[in-house]
Design an enzyme around this catalytic site. Structure first.
Site, mmCIF file in Angstrom:
data_model
loop_
_atom_site.group_PDB
_atom_site.id
_atom_site.type_symbol
_atom_site.label_atom_id
_atom_site.label_comp_id
_atom_site.label_asym_id
_atom_site.label_seq_id
_atom_site.Cartn_x
_atom_site.Cartn_y
_atom_site.Cartn_z
ATOM 1 N N ASP A 278 2.642 -34.118 -4.906
ATOM 2 C CA ASP A 278 3.837 -33.320 -5.144
ATOM 3 C C ASP A 278 4.881 -33.790 -4.130
ATOM 4 O O ASP A 278 4.589 -34.585 -3.225
ATOM 5 C CB ASP A 278 3.545 -31.818 -5.033
ATOM 6 C CG ASP A 278 4.609 -30.995 -5.764
ATOM 7 O OD1 ASP A 278 5.677 -31.551 -6.109
ATOM 8 O OD2 ASP A 278 4.392 -29.797 -5.987
HETATM 9 C C1 BGC Z 1 7.493 -29.125 -7.298
HETATM 10 C C2 BGC Z 1 6.972 -29.874 -8.496
HETATM 11 C C3 BGC Z 1 8.021 -30.819 -9.016
HETATM 12 C C4 BGC Z 1 8.423 -31.757 -7.901
HETATM 13 C C5 BGC Z 1 9.416 -32.811 -8.305
HETATM 14 C C6 BGC Z 1 8.131 -30.037 -6.275
HETATM 15 O O1 BGC Z 1 8.825 -29.312 -5.313
HETATM 16 O O2 BGC Z 1 6.436 -28.402 -6.718
HETATM 17 O O3 BGC Z 1 6.550 -28.963 -9.473
HETATM 18 O O4 BGC Z 1 7.552 -31.500 -10.124
HETATM 19 O O5 BGC Z 1 8.991 -30.975 -6.864
HETATM 20 O O6 BGC Z 1 10.679 -32.303 -8.464
#
Ligand code: BGC
Length: 743
Positions: A278
């Site tokens: 993530d």
């Molecule tokens: C979130 C994800 C997301 C990623 C990319 C993160 O902060 O937890 O769900 O896909 O950012 O934007």
């Protein structure tokens, strides 16, 4: 090998030709050939995912040097092509980039938030929504979306419940796989498809106290029986990628959880796709007190099998050194890199790396808007409808007061995670009502937004209600009150909405409350003040037409709750498939009814809250219709089941009302005794039937013994012999059980 080289050479020459699908063996040979020609730094470059910042010289330089494998957040097709040209023409090995984006519930045509899509209980509609999203996003060059999120969410304080399919593993599995299928289509090399990314692996929804990013402590049976099934289902459905979760599970962050990413995902489930971190979750392991520094984080993540590092700069800075020092084997980097290259081949990017700018910006087809509206109608849950106030015959009312902060709010009806929203395309309920009966509508927003505590607008709202024959009160939560890092401890309507409703009630006019929110709310008091309540999780672009169609009976309220609605915020976490206690609630005495100096045992000794009683205000699976249904006692093809057999469960469902309507018929089971305490109920199947007035239909389900499987006390997975209760019902709290047994 010759054939592979010629394919690669061909792809360099005809850079925009559409790829002929490659066989798995050809792809594998191409991946291995490419790997054999890459330097260590080039391999590590493929594992690096960065957020884009345009065709900046610095970014072009990184791409040329082979330091970037994927970019997220670039959505201008000209910029996408400019960056891609740099990779394909100027980097040494001409490896294309993958462009990724959070396309969560639509790209431009915004569907209901995922929790709203879950309320449809309609896999076909969810699949169609994902197909539309891939088509629109693909038109600007986005080939990878970070969706679906299949985190089981049992705690409404957690803002990301909005992005989930709710609290039930079976419902989340069915809808998650439908979303994967919709995004990926039949052939992932089609430029109008996107690789799905199943997230957040795993247990993110178990965040302690409903606080985002928080730690989780999840015993193996709970992990395997509740949190993991939707991930397994999506892996089985061919999801191309997974994203790890920010949280630790029992002390080990997912970004470095070798058991999770290798033993379970790869070895046990046979997942062959790509795993991405993530956003900076690798780096987060330092403040999480798991790694001393970024270097250690890079080593732990790589050795655990996390392929791509999103925005942590951990791999790009440290992996080459870690390989040279022997802390990470080069073979490990090879296998991570191979997963990235395989995805690029599957997406057809080696043959067709560019977006067709002439066909870009292909959005808002009438059929797409139509599907989005149907999703709103099907996600609308009718919670209360006294004296059949709904559906409304607008002709029978002189004036209608439309009041509240969510009646005309294009931005907020779209919900969370809509980076690409063009709110001018959203249609609000007020706009539709004004189109239908402009002479009747008296509008007062009354509160600037849902958090507004000022009562300055109340006098005008009271006046409007007084002058009308009916009040439509549009309440809810703004989009920013749910989603990532937007948790709440108080689940009631924010601001002065309840006070406003109390004022409106004084008018004595019938009140319909329409709530649009990002989570299940505690709205019992408000429901008591209204004659009818329609609840929607933020509906997106077409919320207005969908809501008004339901209010006026053009469409039926098709939604059923995918989450339990509490009586009080303090009940969280709340979910229907809980473990039973030895003292189920009975003889409930509430706080105001306890006499002074009552003895300790006078309220009984059972499981309830003195100030909230027992159970939800509205249970999982619940939702009224504009007609009524009667269920016969379910009949079973046999009352005893063998471990490798199945039974057929049939139930006659009759539409006893005077309108056509559809019913979501739900099958629940309770295992009466097990080697571990069993949940009070578990959803095993469901089916929607549409019946004419007076019509009866036999709804049948096949229940295999394997559906009774769980993680047993000895750690093995399977069913256990014994007695079971079974319900076929319209929600998780109604119906009368019949018994069967497993031999
Ligand atoms: C979130 C994800 C997301 C990623 C990319 C993160 O902060 O937890 O769900 O896909 O950012 O934007």
């Amino acid at each position: 090998m010759k054939q592979i080289l010629s394919l690669t050479a061909l792809s360099l020459l005809s850079l925009t030709a559409v790829a002929a699908p490659r066989s798995a063996a050809e792809t594998e040979a191409a991946v291995q050939d490419l790997l054999s020609r890459m330097t260590l730094e080039e391999k590590v470059g493929q594992l690096n995912q960065l957020s884009g910042y345009g065709a900046h010289p610095d970014m072009l330089g990184r791409i040329r040097a082979g330091e970037v494998g994927s970019l997220l957040n670039e959505t201008d097709p000209a910029v996408v092509n400019r960056l891609q040209r740099e990779a394909v023409r100027k980097s040494r090995l001409h490896i294309p980039l993958i462009f990724a984006r959070d396309v969560i519930h639509g790209y431009k045509t915004i569907f209901p938030i995922p929790l709203g899509q879950a309320a449809t209980w309609d896999a076909d509609l969810v699949r169609q929504g994902a197909r539309i999203a891939a088509d629109e996003a693909g038109s600007v060059g986005i080939r990878w979306t970070f969706s679906p999120m299949v985190d089981i969410s049992r705690d409404a304080r957690w803002g990301r419940i909005a992005e989930s399919f709710g609290e039930d593993p079976l419902l989340a599995s069915r809808l998650g796989t439908a979303m994967v299928e919709g995004y990926q289509g039949d052939d992932l090399s089609d430029p109008r498809t996107m690789a799905a990314c199943v997230k957040h692996f795993a247990c993110y929804g178990a965040a302690e106290a409903g606080l985002d990013y928080n730690t989780t402590w999840v015993p193996m049976p709970l992990l395997r029986d509740v949190y993991l099934p939707p991930f397994k289902a999506c892996s089985d459905a061919g999801a191309a990628t997974f994203m790890v979760s920010f949280n630790d599970i029992n002390g080990v962050p997912s970004s470095a959880n070798r058991w999770l990413l290798k033993d379970l995902l790869r070895d046990e489930w046979g997942f062959g796709g790509l795993v991405v971190s993530d956003w900076s979750s690798t780096a987060m392991m330092v403040p999480q007190n798991y790694c001393a520094d970024l270097r250690e984080a890079a080593a732990k993540s790589a050795n655990a099998g996390m392929d791509m590092d999103m925005e942590s700069y951990a791999y790009i800075r440290h992996l080459p050194g870690l390989v040279r020092s022997g802390e990470v084997a080069e073979a490990t980097v090879d296998s991570l890199c191979a997963n990235v290259l395989r995805l690029k081949y599957r997406l057809g990017l080696f043959d067709n790396p560019y977006v067709d700018e002439k066909k870009a910006y292909d959005f808002y087809h009438p059929e797409s808007l139509d599907a989005a509206r149907r999703a709103v109608e099907r996600s609308a849950v009718l919670l209360k409808n006294d004296k059949g106030l709904l559906p409304l015959d607008l002709a029978s009312y002189g004036k209608v007061a439309v009041i509240g902060p969510m009646a005309d709010d294009r931005h907020n009806q779209a919900g969370t995670w809509v980076f690409d929203l063009e709110k001018e395309h959203c249609v609000t309920p007020l706009e539709v009502l004004n189109g239908l009966a402009p002479e009747k509508i008296i509008y007062q927003r009354a509160l600037k937004h849902t958090r507004d505590r000022s009562e300055a607008g109340f006098a005008d709202a009271r006046k409007a209600a007084g002058a009308a024959d009916l009040v439509l009160f549009f309440a809810g939560e703004e989009a920013v009150l749910s989603g990532e890092a937007h948790c709440r401890t108080d689940l009631t309507l924010p601001g002065a909405q309840k006070e406003l409703l109390r004022e409106l009630r004084k008018s004595g006019k019938p009140i319909v409350m329409v709530v649009q929110a990002g989570r299940p709310l505690v709205i019992g008091d408000e429901a008591d003040l209204c004659d009818a309540v329609l609840f929607l999780f933020h509906g997106g672009t077409m919320a207005g037409p969908g809501i008004v169609n339901v209010l006026t009976g053009v469409a039926e309220p098709g939604g059923r709750l995918p989450v339990s609605f509490a009586r009080a915020s303090g009940q969280m976490p709340l979910y229907y498939n809980r473990k039973g206690t030895g003292r189920p609630a009975s003889g409930i005495v509430l706080i105001d009814d306890i006499p002074e100096e009552a003895s300790q045992t006078s309220t009984g000794c059972t499981a309830f809250y003195l100030d909230a009683g027992d159970g939800p205000r509205y249970p999982f699976g619940y939702g009224l219709t504009y007609t009524s249904f009667d269920y016969s006692e379910p009949s079973l093809s046999a009352d005893t089941l063998s471990a490798d057999g199945s039974i057929t469960v049939s139930c006659n469902v009759t539409n006893t009302g005077s309108r056509e309507g559809s019913e979501v018929v739900q099958l629940y089971v309770r295992d009466l005794a097990g080697s571990l305490v069993r949940p009070v109920k578990e959803l095993k199947d469901f089916s929607r039937v549409t019946l004419a007035p007076g019509e009866t239909r036999t709804v049948s389900f096949t229940l295999p013994a394997t559906a009774l499987s769980f993680t047993r006390a000895d750690g093995t997975f399977g069913p256990e012999p014994g007695e079971f209760n079974l319900w076929v019902a319209s929600d998780s709290q109604s119906g009368t059980p019949v018994k069967f047994s497993l031999k």
